[in-house]
Design a protein around this motif. Structure first.
Motif, mmCIF file in Angstrom:
data_model
loop_
_atom_site.group_PDB
_atom_site.id
_atom_site.type_symbol
_atom_site.label_atom_id
_atom_site.label_comp_id
_atom_site.label_asym_id
_atom_site.label_seq_id
_atom_site.Cartn_x
_atom_site.Cartn_y
_atom_site.Cartn_z
ATOM 1 N N LEU A 41 0.893 -1.089 -0.021
ATOM 2 C CA LEU A 41 -0.073 0.006 -0.054
ATOM 3 C C LEU A 41 0.749 1.121 0.156
ATOM 4 O O LEU A 41 2.156 1.160 0.515
ATOM 5 C CB LEU A 41 -0.620 -0.067 1.436
ATOM 6 C CG LEU A 41 -1.698 -1.254 1.318
ATOM 7 C CD1 LEU A 41 -2.631 -1.123 2.590
ATOM 8 C CD2 LEU A 41 -2.829 -1.228 0.181
ATOM 9 N N ALA A 42 0.176 2.275 -0.436
ATOM 10 C CA ALA A 42 1.042 3.504 -0.684
ATOM 11 C C ALA A 42 1.136 4.270 0.577
ATOM 12 O O ALA A 42 0.076 4.200 1.440
ATOM 13 C CB ALA A 42 0.355 4.639 -1.710
ATOM 14 N N VAL A 43 2.025 5.238 0.839
ATOM 15 C CA VAL A 43 2.047 6.002 2.010
ATOM 16 C C VAL A 43 2.333 7.336 1.709
ATOM 17 O O VAL A 43 3.258 7.709 0.662
ATOM 18 C CB VAL A 43 3.562 5.518 2.747
ATOM 19 C CG1 VAL A 43 3.698 6.486 4.094
ATOM 20 C CG2 VAL A 43 3.284 4.323 3.051
ATOM 21 N N ASP A 44 1.431 8.369 2.359
ATOM 22 C CA ASP A 44 1.642 9.840 1.713
ATOM 23 C C ASP A 44 2.806 10.349 2.701
ATOM 24 O O ASP A 44 3.598 9.557 3.616
ATOM 25 C CB ASP A 44 0.337 10.490 1.803
ATOM 26 C CG ASP A 44 -0.074 10.704 3.447
ATOM 27 O OD1 ASP A 44 0.664 10.870 4.379
ATOM 28 O OD2 ASP A 44 -1.389 10.929 3.540
ATOM 29 N N GLU A 45 3.237 11.721 2.226
ATOM 30 C CA GLU A 45 4.451 12.329 2.884
ATOM 31 C C GLU A 45 4.288 12.620 4.228
ATOM 32 O O GLU A 45 5.080 12.287 5.134
ATOM 33 C CB GLU A 45 4.417 13.603 2.180
ATOM 34 C CG GLU A 45 5.868 14.467 2.760
ATOM 35 C CD GLU A 45 6.976 13.617 2.491
ATOM 36 O OE1 GLU A 45 8.257 13.817 3.353
ATOM 37 O OE2 GLU A 45 7.327 13.131 1.271
ATOM 38 N N ASN A 46 3.073 12.941 4.782
ATOM 39 C CA ASN A 46 3.113 13.230 6.234
ATOM 40 C C ASN A 46 2.975 11.882 6.915
ATOM 41 O O ASN A 46 3.483 11.819 8.017
ATOM 42 C CB ASN A 46 1.444 13.745 6.465
ATOM 43 C CG ASN A 46 1.563 15.165 6.200
ATOM 44 O OD1 ASN A 46 2.438 15.974 6.063
ATOM 45 N ND2 ASN A 46 0.360 15.898 5.839
ATOM 46 N N GLU A 47 2.345 10.847 6.465
ATOM 47 C CA GLU A 47 2.429 9.406 7.003
ATOM 48 C C GLU A 47 3.776 9.008 7.190
ATOM 49 O O GLU A 47 4.498 8.656 8.315
ATOM 50 C CB GLU A 47 1.386 8.502 6.200
ATOM 51 C CG GLU A 47 1.306 7.258 6.773
ATOM 52 C CD GLU A 47 0.260 6.097 5.918
ATOM 53 O OE1 GLU A 47 0.051 5.162 6.381
ATOM 54 O OE2 GLU A 47 0.110 6.830 4.904
ATOM 55 N N GLN A 48 4.505 9.155 6.072
ATOM 56 C CA GLN A 48 6.115 8.651 6.077
ATOM 57 C C GLN A 48 6.695 9.407 7.149
ATOM 58 O O GLN A 48 7.523 8.761 7.798
ATOM 59 C CB GLN A 48 6.529 8.829 4.602
ATOM 60 C CG GLN A 48 7.972 8.291 4.701
ATOM 61 C CD GLN A 48 8.529 8.796 3.217
ATOM 62 O OE1 GLN A 48 8.078 9.491 2.507
ATOM 63 N NE2 GLN A 48 9.852 8.022 2.925
ATOM 64 N N GLN A 49 6.693 10.998 7.223
ATOM 65 C CA GLN A 49 7.314 11.323 8.156
ATOM 66 C C GLN A 49 7.078 10.976 9.526
ATOM 67 O O GLN A 49 7.932 10.836 10.519
ATOM 68 C CB GLN A 49 7.165 12.962 7.956
ATOM 69 C CG GLN A 49 7.555 13.523 6.663
ATOM 70 C CD GLN A 49 9.163 13.140 6.601
ATOM 71 O OE1 GLN A 49 9.939 13.609 7.504
ATOM 72 N NE2 GLN A 49 9.497 12.538 5.232
ATOM 73 N N ALA A 50 5.781 10.622 9.662
ATOM 74 C CA ALA A 50 5.301 10.501 10.980
ATOM 75 C C ALA A 50 5.894 8.925 11.358
ATOM 76 O O ALA A 50 6.540 8.670 12.496
ATOM 77 C CB ALA A 50 3.798 10.369 11.279
ATOM 78 N N LEU A 51 6.096 8.064 10.534
ATOM 79 C CA LEU A 51 6.619 6.642 10.610
ATOM 80 C C LEU A 51 7.876 6.816 10.879
ATOM 81 O O LEU A 51 8.654 5.934 11.800
ATOM 82 C CB LEU A 51 6.108 5.798 9.655
ATOM 83 C CG LEU A 51 4.473 5.549 9.432
ATOM 84 C CD1 LEU A 51 4.225 4.878 8.247
ATOM 85 C CD2 LEU A 51 4.051 4.706 10.742
ATOM 86 N N LEU A 52 8.483 7.607 10.252
ATOM 87 C CA LEU A 52 10.155 7.621 10.516
ATOM 88 C C LEU A 52 10.340 8.189 11.750
ATOM 89 O O LEU A 52 11.524 7.610 12.500
ATOM 90 C CB LEU A 52 10.691 8.656 9.137
ATOM 91 C CG LEU A 52 10.885 8.129 7.892
ATOM 92 C CD1 LEU A 52 11.163 8.934 6.954
ATOM 93 C CD2 LEU A 52 11.803 6.835 7.911
#
Length: 69
Positions: A41-52
């Motif tokens: 599944l895709a990950v948007d930019e905000n989601e990616q930053q939060a997960l990092l």
């Protein structure tokens, strides 16, 4: 927890909030990532930053998943 409160959280990703119980601070994002990886599944930019950010906060948490067939 009421059904209404569960429903209100159902459409939020880790960038928008996590469960209030702090014991899930690392396991919830790890489960989220495992699900994204399993189903490609895709990950948007905000989601990616939060997960990092969660990954930095939880260096001993391992994401385990099995790719869907």
């Amino acid at each position: 927890m009421s059904a209404a409160s569960n429903t209100s959280k159902a459409d939020k990703d880790p960038a928008e909030g996590l469960p209030s119980d702090g014991s899930y601070r690392c396991t919830c994002p790890a489960t989220w990532v495992a699900t994204k990886l399993r189903w490609d599944l895709a990950v948007d930019e905000n989601e990616q930053q939060a997960l990092l950010g969660f990954a930095e906060d939880c260096p001993t948490t391992t994401v385990v998943y099995e790719p869907a067939r």
